[in-house]
Design a protein around this motif. Structure first.
Motif, PDB file in Angstrom:
ATOM      1  N   GLU A  40       0.989   6.752   2.750  1.00 19.61           N
ATOM      2  CA  GLU A  40       1.673   6.902   4.042  1.00 19.61           C
ATOM      3  C   GLU A  40       2.173   8.333   4.216  1.00 19.61           C
ATOM      4  O   GLU A  40       2.044   8.913   5.307  1.00 19.61           O
ATOM      5  CB  GLU A  40       2.844   5.925   4.140  1.00 19.61           C
ATOM      6  CG  GLU A  40       2.442   4.476   4.283  1.00 19.61           C
ATOM      7  CD  GLU A  40       3.642   3.551   4.254  1.00 19.61           C
ATOM      8  OE1 GLU A  40       3.595   2.490   4.892  1.00 19.61           O
ATOM      9  OE2 GLU A  40       4.651   3.903   3.573  1.00 19.61           O
ATOM     10  N   LEU A  85      -1.854  -0.541   5.416  1.00 11.75           N
ATOM     11  CA  LEU A  85      -1.349   0.407   6.411  1.00 11.75           C
ATOM     12  C   LEU A  85      -0.814  -0.302   7.648  1.00 11.75           C
ATOM     13  O   LEU A  85       0.083   0.227   8.330  1.00 11.75           O
ATOM     14  CB  LEU A  85      -2.457   1.387   6.800  1.00 11.75           C
ATOM     15  CG  LEU A  85      -2.833   2.404   5.725  1.00 11.75           C
ATOM     16  CD1 LEU A  85      -3.954   3.313   6.211  1.00 11.75           C
ATOM     17  CD2 LEU A  85      -1.625   3.237   5.303  1.00 11.75           C
ATOM     18  N   SER A 134       2.837  -0.639   7.915  1.00 13.39           N
ATOM     19  CA  SER A 134       3.647   0.541   8.247  1.00 13.39           C
ATOM     20  C   SER A 134       4.095   0.481   9.702  1.00 13.39           C
ATOM     21  O   SER A 134       3.339   0.041  10.577  1.00 13.39           O
ATOM     22  CB  SER A 134       2.834   1.814   8.007  1.00 13.39           C
ATOM     23  OG  SER A 134       2.389   1.879   6.671  1.00 13.39           O
TER      24      SER A 134
END
Length: 213
Positions: free
Chosen positions: A113, A21, A24
């Motif tokens: 996501e 993550l 991202s």
């Protein structure tokens, strides 16, 4: 930036989710919890935008955490349940307790996501994140008593219900159907009353189980 708290008793899983993550552009893991009690202790001081919650943990499990967060004075952050098992009973109970989505741990980064962004945007990303087998089994399960017939819903109510199940909020539904947002709110209220439920998540689940979706 979407701030995420990850609760999982497996260190490698937590660290793996965090590492992915952090790639991202708009999502960051800001805290980690090793079990349900640890998650409950951290939610207030951390104030995450999204909670990623493992279903099976020692002590309080993920469903136990949802039960606690669902009682005053607690406030439940948008929560996504994670598990290694595809168990429709757990899916049903978790979503009924207020979870926004249910993901298997082998989910792709793109889908994770998308679910996080949907949860942070106050959307119930239910059927986009459940696999087809689980969705079909949920539709077939006779968990609730149903007395609503399909002909009791108008065509427009069906339109609103389908868009609700896809995770769209009232404003987005209004834009897509060229309606006033207040009109959509009234449709949602009528749907909740006809289905005999108190929130959108339960409405979608009950409609799916009855075969209306």
């Amino acid at each position: 930036m979407i701030r995420v708290l990850v609760a999982d008793d497996q260190t490698l899983v937590r660290q793996g989710i965090k590492a992915l993550l952090d790639l991202s552009p708009d999502i960051r893991v800001v805290a980690e919890a090793v079990n349900g009690d640890d998650a409950l202790r951290q939610i207030i001081p951390v104030a995450p935008d999204v909670l990623l919650l493992d279903v099976r943990m020692p002590g309080r499990n993920g469903l136990d955490v949802l039960r606690v967060l669902g009682e005053p004075p607690h406030v439940m952050p948008p929560t996504i349940l994670l598990t290694t098992f595809d168990d429709e009973e757990v899916v049903y109970e978790g979503l009924s307790l207020g979870a926004r989505a249910f993901l298997l741990k082998d989910v792709s980064l793109e889908r994770l996501e998308a679910a996080i962004r949907a949860a942070a945007d106050d959307k119930n990303f239910l059927y986009a994140v459940l696999n087809e087998d689980t969705t079909q089994r949920l539709k077939r399960k006779d968990v609730m008593d149903f007395d609503l017939q399909s002909d009791e819903l108008t065509g427009r109510e069906f339109d609103v219900l389908r868009l609700m199940s896809a995770g769209f909020n009232n404003r987005e539904i209004a834009d897509m159907l060229t309606l006033a947002e207040g009109t959509v709110k009234n449709y949602v209220s009528k749907l909740l009353a006809k289905l005999g439920v108190r929130d959108r998540t339960r409405a979608v689940l009950k409609a799916a189980k009855q075969g209306l979706l």
